[in-house]
Structures are given as structure tokens and as C-alpha cells.
Motif scaffolding. Structure first.
Motif, PDB file in Angstrom:
ATOM      1  N   GLN A 221       0.825  -1.204   0.000  1.00  0.00           N
ATOM      2  CA  GLN A 221       0.000   0.000   0.000  1.00  0.00           C
ATOM      3  C   GLN A 221       0.862   1.258   0.000  1.00  0.00           C
ATOM      4  OE1 GLN A 221      -0.480  -2.674   1.863  1.00  0.00           O
ATOM      5  NE2 GLN A 221      -2.648  -3.171   2.037  1.00  0.00           N
ATOM      6  N   LEU A 222       1.885   1.291   0.858  1.00  0.00           N
ATOM      7  CA  LEU A 222       2.686   2.500   0.993  1.00  0.00           C
ATOM      8  C   LEU A 222       3.474   2.786  -0.285  1.00  0.00           C
ATOM      9  CD1 LEU A 222       3.547   4.823   2.749  1.00  0.00           C
ATOM     10  CD2 LEU A 222       5.309   3.360   3.762  1.00  0.00           C
ATOM     11  N   GLU A 223       4.045   1.765  -0.890  1.00  0.00           N
ATOM     12  CA  GLU A 223       4.820   1.983  -2.114  1.00  0.00           C
ATOM     13  C   GLU A 223       3.948   2.563  -3.222  1.00  0.00           C
ATOM     14  OE1 GLU A 223       6.530  -1.780  -3.002  1.00  0.00           O
ATOM     15  OE2 GLU A 223       8.033  -1.663  -1.386  1.00  0.00           O
ATOM     16  N   ARG A 224       2.729   2.053  -3.350  1.00  0.00           N
ATOM     17  CA  ARG A 224       1.835   2.558  -4.397  1.00  0.00           C
ATOM     18  C   ARG A 224       1.353   3.972  -4.088  1.00  0.00           C
ATOM     19  NH1 ARG A 224      -0.468  -1.682  -7.974  1.00  0.00           N
ATOM     20  NH2 ARG A 224       0.574  -3.639  -7.469  1.00  0.00           N
ATOM     21  N   LEU A 225       1.184   4.287  -2.814  1.00  0.00           N
ATOM     22  CA  LEU A 225       0.817   5.654  -2.446  1.00  0.00           C
ATOM     23  C   LEU A 225       1.964   6.619  -2.715  1.00  0.00           C
ATOM     24  CD1 LEU A 225      -1.074   4.898   0.882  1.00  0.00           C
ATOM     25  CD2 LEU A 225      -2.093   5.966  -1.139  1.00  0.00           C
ATOM     26  N   VAL A 226       3.188   6.194  -2.425  1.00  0.00           N
ATOM     27  CA  VAL A 226       4.350   7.043  -2.676  1.00  0.00           C
ATOM     28  C   VAL A 226       4.511   7.303  -4.170  1.00  0.00           C
ATOM     29  CG1 VAL A 226       6.876   7.105  -2.583  1.00  0.00           C
ATOM     30  CG2 VAL A 226       5.580   6.394  -0.567  1.00  0.00           C
ATOM     31  N   GLU A 227       4.225   6.301  -4.991  1.00  0.00           N
ATOM     32  CA  GLU A 227       4.385   6.433  -6.439  1.00  0.00           C
ATOM     33  C   GLU A 227       3.286   7.292  -7.077  1.00  0.00           C
ATOM     34  OE1 GLU A 227       4.355   2.462  -7.823  1.00  0.00           O
ATOM     35  OE2 GLU A 227       6.454   2.044  -7.267  1.00  0.00           O
ATOM     36  N   ALA A 228       2.136   7.407  -6.424  1.00  0.00           N
ATOM     37  CA  ALA A 228       1.003   8.106  -7.024  1.00  0.00           C
ATOM     38  C   ALA A 228       1.316   9.584  -7.227  1.00  0.00           C
ATOM     39  CB  ALA A 228      -0.240   7.950  -6.159  1.00  0.00           C
ATOM     40  N   ALA A 229       0.920  10.096  -8.390  1.00  0.00           N
ATOM     41  CA  ALA A 229       1.144  11.509  -8.708  1.00  0.00           C
ATOM     42  C   ALA A 229      -0.077  12.362  -8.452  1.00  0.00           C
ATOM     43  CB  ALA A 229       1.575  11.652 -10.173  1.00  0.00           C
ATOM     44  N   ARG A 230      -1.254  11.727  -8.401  1.00  0.00           N
ATOM     45  CA  ARG A 230      -2.504  12.474  -8.222  1.00  0.00           C
ATOM     46  C   ARG A 230      -3.350  11.809  -7.148  1.00  0.00           C
ATOM     47  NH1 ARG A 230      -5.168  11.720 -13.493  1.00  0.00           N
ATOM     48  NH2 ARG A 230      -3.686  10.001 -13.722  1.00  0.00           N
ATOM     49  N   PHE A 231      -4.139  12.632  -6.442  1.00  0.00           N
ATOM     50  CA  PHE A 231      -5.000  12.148  -5.369  1.00  0.00           C
ATOM     51  C   PHE A 231      -6.342  12.870  -5.438  1.00  0.00           C
ATOM     52  CE2 PHE A 231      -0.788  11.171  -3.848  1.00  0.00           C
ATOM     53  CZ  PHE A 231      -0.943   9.984  -3.148  1.00  0.00           C
ATOM     54  N   THR A 282       3.618  17.133   0.470  1.00  0.00           N
ATOM     55  CA  THR A 282       4.925  17.266  -0.166  1.00  0.00           C
ATOM     56  C   THR A 282       4.787  17.279  -1.682  1.00  0.00           C
ATOM     57  OG1 THR A 282       6.053  16.195   1.688  1.00  0.00           O
ATOM     58  CG2 THR A 282       7.205  16.219  -0.419  1.00  0.00           C
ATOM     59  N   LYS A 283       3.928  16.426  -2.201  1.00  0.00           N
ATOM     60  CA  LYS A 283       3.690  16.404  -3.651  1.00  0.00           C
ATOM     61  C   LYS A 283       3.028  17.711  -4.103  1.00  0.00           C
ATOM     62  CE  LYS A 283       3.222  11.343  -3.813  1.00  0.00           C
ATOM     63  NZ  LYS A 283       4.292  11.020  -4.795  1.00  0.00           N
ATOM     64  N   VAL A 284       2.114  18.226  -3.288  1.00  0.00           N
ATOM     65  CA  VAL A 284       1.463  19.495  -3.617  1.00  0.00           C
ATOM     66  C   VAL A 284       2.492  20.621  -3.664  1.00  0.00           C
ATOM     67  CG1 VAL A 284      -0.133  21.247  -2.736  1.00  0.00           C
ATOM     68  CG2 VAL A 284      -0.823  18.846  -2.775  1.00  0.00           C
ATOM     69  N   ALA A 285       3.392  20.652  -2.690  1.00  0.00           N
ATOM     70  CA  ALA A 285       4.420  21.700  -2.663  1.00  0.00           C
ATOM     71  C   ALA A 285       5.333  21.592  -3.872  1.00  0.00           C
ATOM     72  CB  ALA A 285       5.226  21.594  -1.377  1.00  0.00           C
ATOM     73  N   ASP A 286       5.540  20.385  -4.358  1.00  0.00           N
ATOM     74  CA  ASP A 286       6.467  20.177  -5.484  1.00  0.00           C
ATOM     75  C   ASP A 286       5.822  20.504  -6.830  1.00  0.00           C
ATOM     76  OD1 ASP A 286       8.856  19.267  -6.763  1.00  0.00           O
ATOM     77  OD2 ASP A 286       7.824  17.395  -7.241  1.00  0.00           O
ATOM     78  N   ARG A 287       4.543  20.116  -7.012  1.00  0.00           N
ATOM     79  CA  ARG A 287       3.941  20.231  -8.340  1.00  0.00           C
ATOM     80  C   ARG A 287       2.736  21.161  -8.397  1.00  0.00           C
ATOM     81  NH1 ARG A 287       1.619  15.464  -9.570  1.00  0.00           N
ATOM     82  NH2 ARG A 287       1.238  16.278 -11.681  1.00  0.00           N
ATOM     83  N   GLY A 288       2.241  21.589  -7.248  1.00  0.00           N
ATOM     84  CA  GLY A 288       1.086  22.479  -7.230  1.00  0.00           C
ATOM     85  C   GLY A 288      -0.195  21.733  -6.885  1.00  0.00           C
ATOM     86  N   GLU A 289      -1.086  22.432  -6.192  1.00  0.00           N
ATOM     87  CA  GLU A 289      -2.327  21.825  -5.713  1.00  0.00           C
ATOM     88  C   GLU A 289      -3.223  21.341  -6.842  1.00  0.00           C
ATOM     89  OE1 GLU A 289      -6.022  23.678  -3.311  1.00  0.00           O
ATOM     90  OE2 GLU A 289      -4.144  23.554  -2.162  1.00  0.00           O
ATOM     91  N   ASP A 290      -3.368  22.155  -7.890  1.00  0.00           N
ATOM     92  CA  ASP A 290      -4.274  21.782  -8.987  1.00  0.00           C
ATOM     93  C   ASP A 290      -3.772  20.538  -9.723  1.00  0.00           C
ATOM     94  OD1 ASP A 290      -5.936  23.846  -8.362  1.00  0.00           O
ATOM     95  OD2 ASP A 290      -5.124  25.215  -9.877  1.00  0.00           O
ATOM     96  N   ALA A 291      -2.466  20.368  -9.813  1.00  0.00           N
ATOM     97  CA  ALA A 291      -1.910  19.218 -10.520  1.00  0.00           C
ATOM     98  C   ALA A 291      -2.046  17.938  -9.713  1.00  0.00           C
ATOM     99  CB  ALA A 291      -0.442  19.470 -10.864  1.00  0.00           C
ATOM    100  N   VAL A 292      -1.841  18.033  -8.402  1.00  0.00           N
ATOM    101  CA  VAL A 292      -1.851  16.831  -7.561  1.00  0.00           C
ATOM    102  C   VAL A 292      -3.262  16.449  -7.124  1.00  0.00           C
ATOM    103  CG1 VAL A 292      -1.049  15.836  -5.372  1.00  0.00           C
ATOM    104  CG2 VAL A 292       0.493  17.263  -6.748  1.00  0.00           C
ATOM    105  N   LEU A 293      -4.068  17.429  -6.731  1.00  0.00           N
ATOM    106  CA  LEU A 293      -5.417  17.156  -6.222  1.00  0.00           C
ATOM    107  C   LEU A 293      -6.428  17.301  -7.369  1.00  0.00           C
ATOM    108  CD1 LEU A 293      -5.148  19.082  -2.845  1.00  0.00           C
ATOM    109  CD2 LEU A 293      -4.597  16.689  -3.329  1.00  0.00           C
ATOM    110  N   SER A 294      -6.209  16.531  -8.414  1.00  0.00           N
ATOM    111  CA  SER A 294      -7.004  16.678  -9.639  1.00  0.00           C
ATOM    112  C   SER A 294      -8.031  15.589  -9.833  1.00  0.00           C
ATOM    113  CB  SER A 294      -6.069  16.718 -10.850  1.00  0.00           C
ATOM    114  OG  SER A 294      -5.263  15.538 -10.894  1.00  0.00           O
TER     115      SER A 294
END
Length: 295
Positions: A221-231, A282-294
Motif C-alpha cells: 500500500q505504501l509503495e503505491r501511495l508514494v508512487e502516485a502523482a494524483r490524489f 509534499t507532492k502538492v508543494a512540489d507540483r502544485g495543488e491543482d496538478a496533484v489534487l485533480s
């Protein structure tokens, strides 16, 4: 909504029981009469799953109920409603009737001092986008090696919608990973696909909130969550709101007398909630909220 479904599971009159699976498992298909308390004749009968507590593990019913309450608190849509209800042993015997295989189970039920038995009651489907009370046209897949999981993981890794991507399935997949991770459930065996609704369902949740989470059990579960680019944005927002007080209200609704999980499980749940929320932020800070929480 889901709260009403859970109340129906707890309170609607039982009309019949039929053994399902292996007789020794103690699982039944139960017929509930919805609306009987208000009108009687207008009651609608629906089929649900029912599993009375057995002497060998009298508290096993608590884990699936806790998992459902966690999902409901986070607004997740992949877990069918679950509730615990107490049923008199005499009522159970009457509903079972003369079925010899079922009557043997009566001796295995964990009967309380007041003559009642705790039972886990499950709705057949999570509800929208599928019907809540209708058994879905279902297909089970293994969690460890099904090719569908690799497809969904590829969709999740893509920073933008992948070719052939189905957003509802992807959202469900990420909910599955998040819920199992939060509940310390590293022993997931299968996921059910509701073919008609195009949705996922988690129906076997007895391994959630174990007393001890062994090292590396949550790696999948954790590895797949770490790999995910969008949530899903709704998942991030729900995690941010779901602090220790909200967790206690969901999983210990009546204090120590009604706790569904031990206190240590709440501590570990909070640790994993913070870790998952930190990962997403952390992903949001790196790529932006609109890109990650899409999603």
C-alpha cells in the motif's frame, strides 16, 4: 445516506436466515424488512450478510465495523455499510429453523449473559454509483497479482490523465490504498469490482486494525501511495480534518465501553494519518495543488 443504511442494518426486523459458504464459517444471508417499524405492510425486503460472533473469536465483528466507520468518516465510497447488532439466541434459533447445518452453529455462537449474540451485519454494496441494497454484478480480483492493479497503479503514477483512464476507478483505487494503510491492513486478499457500476468494493475487512502490524506488511500500500502523482482532493481534505478527536468519536463512540479498536490502534492510526497527509502535501508543494489534487 450511509448513516441511515447503518441504522437500517442495526434496527430493521430480521425475517429469515440462510447459511452461505461453509457451514462452519457461521455466515448467513439475512432478509431485512426495511420500513417495517413505520408501516409493517409496506416493508421492503432486502438481502444482507450476517455473521454472529463465535466463541473462538467473540470480538471479531468489531474490526469490520471500525473499518467502515473509518471509511465513512473520510468520505470514502468503497466500503459497504457495516453495523453490529445484538440478537436474542431464541430469535436466531427461530430464524434458522430446522436446517441441521445451521442449528449446529447455535452451539458455537458467543452468547452473552443476557442471552443475546453480537452479530456483524453488512450491506451488499457500498451504494452510489451502484444501488445500495442490490447485490452487484461482481468480480473478485486478488490484491497481490491481479493485472488490473498494475493498470490502476500506472494511471496513478501518471501526472496527467493516462490513455484509457477511468477516473472513478482510479479514485476508488486510491481510497482502497489509503484506507488499508491507515487501518494497518496489510493482509488484503481481494478487491471486488462492481462491473455494472464501474466501482470498487472492499467487503472482507476482518484483517483491519490488527493488534500488531508486522514489519513490511504495509509495503504494498505504501509503495503505491508514494508512487502516485494524483490524489482525490476530497481525500486530502478529509485527512486534514480527521484528527485524534474525530478518530476517537468514530471508533470509540461510547468511550471504553463501546470501543471498536484498542487505544494503541488510535495512536498508530494518527501516526499513519500524519504520514499520509505529509506525503500528499509534499507532492502538492512540489507540483502544485491543482496538478496533484485533480481527482
Amino acid at each position: 445516506g450511509d448513516a441511515r443504511t447503518a441504522r437500517d442494518l442495526q434496527r430493521s426486523p430480521l425475517r429469515a436466515l440462510r447459511v452461505t459458504g461453509r457451514p462452519t464459517d457461521g455466515r448467513f444471508e439475512a432478509t431485512l424488512a426495511l420500513g417495517a417499524a413505520e408501516g409493517g405492510a409496506a416493508a421492503r425486503e432486502v438481502k444482507v450478510k450476517l455473521a454472529p460472533a463465535l466463541k473462538k473469536n467473540p470480538l471479531a465483528f468489531r474490526r469490520p465495523v471500525a473499518f467502515y466507520r473509518l471509511a465513512r468518516a473520510l468520505g470514502a465510497h468503497v466500503v459497504p455499510a457495516a453495523a453490529a447488532r445484538r440478537i436474542g439466541i431464541g430469535e436466531l434459533a427461530s430464524l434458522i429453523g430446522r436446517d441441521p447445518a445451521a442449528r449446529k452453529l447455535l452451539r458455537r455462537f458467543a452468547v452473552m449473559n443476557d442471552g443475546t449474540v453480537d452479530a456483524l451485519v453488512l450491506a451488499p454494496a457500498p451504494g452510489p454509483p451502484g444501488p445500495r441494497w442490490a447485490a452487484p454484478r461482481r468480480r473478485s480480483i486478488r490484491f497481490d497479482d491481479a493485472p488490473e492493479l498494475d493498470v490502476w497503479a500506472r494511471w496513478a503514477r501518471s501526472p496527467s490523465p493516462a490513455r484509457g483512464e477511468r477516473a472513478p476507478i482510479l479514485r476508488d483505487y486510491l481510497e482502497v490504498l489509503a484506507l488499508d494503510y491507515l487501518a494497518g491492513n496489510g493482509l488484503r486478499k481481494e478487491i471486488v469490482i462492481d462491473v455494472g457500476a464501474g466501482a470498487l468494493s472492499l467487503e472482507a475487512n476482518a484483517s483491519a486494525f490488527p493488534l500488531h502490524v508486522r514489519a513490511r506488511e504495509l509495503d504494498r500500500q505504501l509503495e503505491r501511495l508514494v508512487e502516485a502523482a494524483r490524489f482525490p482532493r476530497a481525500l486530502r481534505d478529509a485527512l486534514a480534518r480527521f484528527g485524534p478527536e474525530e478518530a476517537a468519536a468514530a471508533l470509540r463512540p461510547g468511550g471504553i465501553e463501546e470501543e471498536l479498536v484498542p487505544p494503541r490502534a488510535l495512536v498508530e492510526l494518527e501516526e499513519r494519518r500524519q504520514a499520509l497527509l505529509s506525503l500528499i502535501e509534499t507532492k502538492v508543494a512540489d507540483r502544485g495543488e491543482d496538478a496533484v489534487l485533480s481527482l
